[in-house]
Scaffold this active site. Structure first.
Site, PDB file in Angstrom:
ATOM      1  N   LYS A 193     -43.265 -44.485  21.638  1.00 31.52           N
ATOM      2  CA  LYS A 193     -44.169 -43.434  22.310  1.00 31.52           C
ATOM      3  C   LYS A 193     -44.129 -43.603  24.144  1.00 31.52           C
ATOM      4  O   LYS A 193     -43.641 -43.294  24.754  1.00 31.52           O
ATOM      5  CB  LYS A 193     -45.042 -42.015  22.266  1.00 31.52           C
ATOM      6  N   ASP A 203     -26.934 -40.197  13.218  1.00 32.72           N
ATOM      7  CA  ASP A 203     -28.239 -41.344  13.471  1.00 32.72           C
ATOM      8  C   ASP A 203     -28.591 -41.213  15.053  1.00 32.72           C
ATOM      9  O   ASP A 203     -27.785 -42.515  15.181  1.00 32.72           O
ATOM     10  CB  ASP A 203     -28.003 -42.069  12.568  1.00 32.72           C
ATOM     11  N   VAL A 204     -29.480 -41.180  15.386  1.00 33.19           N
ATOM     12  CA  VAL A 204     -29.590 -41.838  16.839  1.00 33.19           C
ATOM     13  C   VAL A 204     -29.714 -42.959  17.115  1.00 33.19           C
ATOM     14  O   VAL A 204     -29.810 -43.682  18.102  1.00 33.19           O
ATOM     15  CB  VAL A 204     -31.077 -40.881  17.421  1.00 33.19           C
ATOM     16  N   ASP A 216     -28.800 -34.195  13.722  1.00 37.30           N
ATOM     17  CA  ASP A 216     -29.554 -34.903  13.186  1.00 37.30           C
ATOM     18  C   ASP A 216     -29.244 -35.758  11.880  1.00 37.30           C
ATOM     19  O   ASP A 216     -27.668 -35.773  11.688  1.00 37.30           O
ATOM     20  CB  ASP A 216     -30.022 -32.880  12.039  1.00 37.30           C
ATOM     21  N   THR A 242     -46.177 -28.693  12.431  1.00 36.45           N
ATOM     22  CA  THR A 242     -44.422 -28.504  11.730  1.00 36.45           C
ATOM     23  C   THR A 242     -44.354 -29.186  10.079  1.00 36.45           C
ATOM     24  O   THR A 242     -45.909 -29.232  10.229  1.00 36.45           O
ATOM     25  CB  THR A 242     -43.638 -29.789  12.667  1.00 36.45           C
ATOM     26  N   TYR A 249     -45.823 -46.189  16.194  1.00 35.66           N
ATOM     27  CA  TYR A 249     -45.654 -45.276  16.505  1.00 35.66           C
ATOM     28  C   TYR A 249     -45.953 -45.138  18.003  1.00 35.66           C
ATOM     29  O   TYR A 249     -45.568 -44.050  19.117  1.00 35.66           O
ATOM     30  CB  TYR A 249     -45.594 -44.028  15.978  1.00 35.66           C
ATOM     31  N   ASN A 302     -35.215 -35.413  20.847  1.00 30.57           N
ATOM     32  CA  ASN A 302     -36.327 -35.420  19.744  1.00 30.57           C
ATOM     33  C   ASN A 302     -36.352 -36.001  18.318  1.00 30.57           C
ATOM     34  O   ASN A 302     -37.828 -36.042  18.472  1.00 30.57           O
ATOM     35  CB  ASN A 302     -36.890 -33.370  19.675  1.00 30.57           C
TER      36      ASN A 302
HETATM   37  P1  NDP Z   1     -39.372 -33.054  12.258  1.00 25.71           P
HETATM   38  O1  NDP Z   1     -40.009 -34.533  10.676  1.00 25.71           O
HETATM   39  O2  NDP Z   1     -40.471 -31.766  11.564  1.00 25.71           O
HETATM   40  O3  NDP Z   1     -38.779 -33.142  12.751  1.00 25.71           O
HETATM   41  C1  NDP Z   1     -37.598 -34.407  13.498  1.00 25.71           C
HETATM   42  C2  NDP Z   1     -35.633 -34.468  12.587  1.00 25.71           C
HETATM   43  O4  NDP Z   1     -36.095 -35.395  12.823  1.00 25.71           O
HETATM   44  C3  NDP Z   1     -35.790 -34.031  11.801  1.00 25.71           C
HETATM   45  O5  NDP Z   1     -34.752 -32.862  11.196  1.00 25.71           O
HETATM   46  C4  NDP Z   1     -35.009 -35.411  10.932  1.00 25.71           C
HETATM   47  O6  NDP Z   1     -34.177 -35.122  10.101  1.00 25.71           O
HETATM   48  C5  NDP Z   1     -34.699 -35.482  12.056  1.00 25.71           C
HETATM   49  N1  NDP Z   1     -34.584 -37.393  12.676  1.00 25.71           N
HETATM   50  C6  NDP Z   1     -35.472 -38.659  11.463  1.00 25.71           C
HETATM   51  N2  NDP Z   1     -34.666 -39.423  12.519  1.00 25.71           N
HETATM   52  C7  NDP Z   1     -33.804 -39.836  12.588  1.00 25.71           C
HETATM   53  C8  NDP Z   1     -32.722 -40.405  12.810  1.00 25.71           C
HETATM   54  N3  NDP Z   1     -32.315 -41.256  13.023  1.00 25.71           N
HETATM   55  N4  NDP Z   1     -30.830 -39.150  13.950  1.00 25.71           N
HETATM   56  C9  NDP Z   1     -31.469 -38.229  13.974  1.00 25.71           C
HETATM   57  N5  NDP Z   1     -31.685 -36.778  13.330  1.00 25.71           N
HETATM   58  C10 NDP Z   1     -33.409 -38.021  13.173  1.00 25.71           C
HETATM   59  O7  NDP Z   1     -40.907 -33.512  13.173  1.00 25.71           O
HETATM   60  P2  NDP Z   1     -41.376 -33.102  14.517  1.00 25.71           P
HETATM   61  O8  NDP Z   1     -40.185 -31.172  14.699  1.00 25.71           O
HETATM   62  O9  NDP Z   1     -42.994 -32.620  13.822  1.00 25.71           O
HETATM   63  O10 NDP Z   1     -41.045 -34.107  15.803  1.00 25.71           O
HETATM   64  C11 NDP Z   1     -40.429 -33.914  16.650  1.00 25.71           C
HETATM   65  C12 NDP Z   1     -40.615 -35.020  17.249  1.00 25.71           C
HETATM   66  O11 NDP Z   1     -41.987 -34.639  18.031  1.00 25.71           O
HETATM   67  C13 NDP Z   1     -40.318 -36.347  17.313  1.00 25.71           C
HETATM   68  O12 NDP Z   1     -40.139 -37.452  18.079  1.00 25.71           O
HETATM   69  C14 NDP Z   1     -42.434 -36.345  17.247  1.00 25.71           C
HETATM   70  O13 NDP Z   1     -42.700 -37.927  17.456  1.00 25.71           O
HETATM   71  C15 NDP Z   1     -42.535 -35.330  18.604  1.00 25.71           C
HETATM   72  N6  NDP Z   1     -43.741 -35.141  18.147  1.00 25.71           N
HETATM   73  C16 NDP Z   1     -44.456 -34.215  17.028  1.00 25.71           C
HETATM   74  C17 NDP Z   1     -45.417 -34.371  16.610  1.00 25.71           C
HETATM   75  C18 NDP Z   1     -46.702 -33.021  15.755  1.00 25.71           C
HETATM   76  O14 NDP Z   1     -47.167 -32.669  16.017  1.00 25.71           O
HETATM   77  N7  NDP Z   1     -45.224 -32.720  14.901  1.00 25.71           N
HETATM   78  C19 NDP Z   1     -46.186 -34.576  17.709  1.00 25.71           C
HETATM   79  C20 NDP Z   1     -45.967 -35.492  19.198  1.00 25.71           C
HETATM   80  C21 NDP Z   1     -44.944 -35.442  19.415  1.00 25.71           C
HETATM   81  P3  NDP Z   1     -34.276 -35.482   8.532  1.00 25.71           P
HETATM   82  O15 NDP Z   1     -35.330 -34.376   8.451  1.00 25.71           O
HETATM   83  O16 NDP Z   1     -33.155 -35.418   7.717  1.00 25.71           O
HETATM   84  O17 NDP Z   1     -34.986 -36.974   8.519  1.00 25.71           O
END
Ligand code: NDP
Length: 255
Positions: free
Chosen positions: A154, A57-58, A34, A185, A150, A84
């Site tokens: 996707k 950072d991905v 993360d 979330t 976005y 993810n």
């Molecule tokens: P959250 O924001 O709850 O969690 C995302 C996580 O990814 C956080 O811990 C964040 O870290 C981390 N993150 C962000 N940028 C980076 C990076 N550059 N490198 C590494 N880690 C990173 O999001 P969700 O759990 O809701 O979403 C997870 C995935 O599911 C995403 O790809 C989202 O697009 C997808 N998605 C979500 C939906 C939803 O309704 N929630 C619906 C459809 C798809 P930090 O908090 O430090 O930024």
């Protein structure tokens, strides 16, 4: 599944954290990657001593190279990768969207999925086995106003899922994607709190009438990554409570 290993990006929060718990419960040793390394470390500690974390950072090639090296040294490789990590769009009108945010959204989702798949996929190809699960979105399938970057990111993830799946299908590495609907979330809670999503209207648009729980997405990922899915590659699995199936006018449910 006792000796299986999994890397999950964006694992400190939301769906990624649910994935980490579900994969750990199913017997995987999990490497939680993360942006927030401290939170990922705390989460890994919560799961137990077999599990690891990395600040990564991905979008950074160096971070991703270090992540692959850590997986190779500590786990001897990796059976499962879940791409993810993600960030939300700002939901601004197109004419107000700036290039910096547009590029960041593409970078995190598209470049991130590519970089991590390339780095971890290399190890999988060497041993001739592995499963990658990418996370798409209904925003990449249907037109959602104000979500240009976005949605494009996707949709690109789905295209990349298919191309890598076809390239690696004969070499033991499967690549699939999940298309989640709306999931409860922080990401979605913030959009609702900021007035960018209307929770009531949202529920009415979903035939099942409720948002997904993060675990719903995690269980689908576990299946796609499992030996039970050995003949499945290059596909997308909707986990959206029927959202994509609905094409009628009006509400899909009482909400
Ligand atoms: P959250 O924001 O709850 O969690 C995302 C996580 O990814 C956080 O811990 C964040 O870290 C981390 N993150 C962000 N940028 C980076 C990076 N550059 N490198 C590494 N880690 C990173 O999001 P969700 O759990 O809701 O979403 C997870 C995935 O599911 C995403 O790809 C989202 O697009 C997808 N998605 C979500 C939906 C939803 O309704 N929630 C619906 C459809 C798809 P930090 O908090 O430090 O930024």
């Amino acid at each position: 599944m006792d000796h299986r290993t999994a890397i999950i990006t964006g694992a400190a929060d939301g769906i990624g954290w649910a994935m980490a718990q579900v994969f750990a419960r199913a017997g995987h040793a999990v490497l939680l990657a993360d942006l927030d390394g401290e939170k990922a470390a705390a989460r890994a500690a919560e799961l137990g001593p077999r599990h690891l974390s990395a600040a990564a950072d991905v979008t950074s090639e160096d971070d991703v190279t270090a992540l692959a090296a850590l997986a190779a040294e500590s786990f001897g490789g990796c059976d499962v990768l879940v791409n993810n990590a993600g960030i939300a769009d700002r939901h601004l009108p197109t004419l107000e969207q700036d290039m910096a945010h547009f590029s960041r959204v593409l970078d995190v989702h598209l470049k991130g999925t590519f970089l991590v798949s390339r780095a971890i996929g290399a190890g999988m190809l060497k041993v001739g086995t592995g499963a990658i699960v990418n996370i798409g979105s209904i925003a990449g399938v249907a037109g959602m106003p104000r979500r240009n970057a976005y949605g494009a990111a996707k949709a690109g993830i789905v295209a990349m899922t298919r191309s890598m799946a076809c390239e690696w299908a004969g070499q033991g590495v499967r690549v699939n994607a999940i298309i989640p609907g709306y999931v409860e979330t922080d990401l979605v809670a913030t959009l609702i709190a900021d007035g960018k999503l209307d929770a009531t209207r949202l529920r009415r648009r979903i035939p099942m009438g409720t948002l997904a729980r993060p675990e719903d997405i995690a269980e689908a990922a576990l299946f796609l990554a499992s030996p039970q899915a050995r003949y499945i590659t290059g596909t997308t699995l909707n986990v959206d409570g029927g959202w994509s199936a609905f094409g009628d006018s009006g509400d899909a449910s009482p909400g």
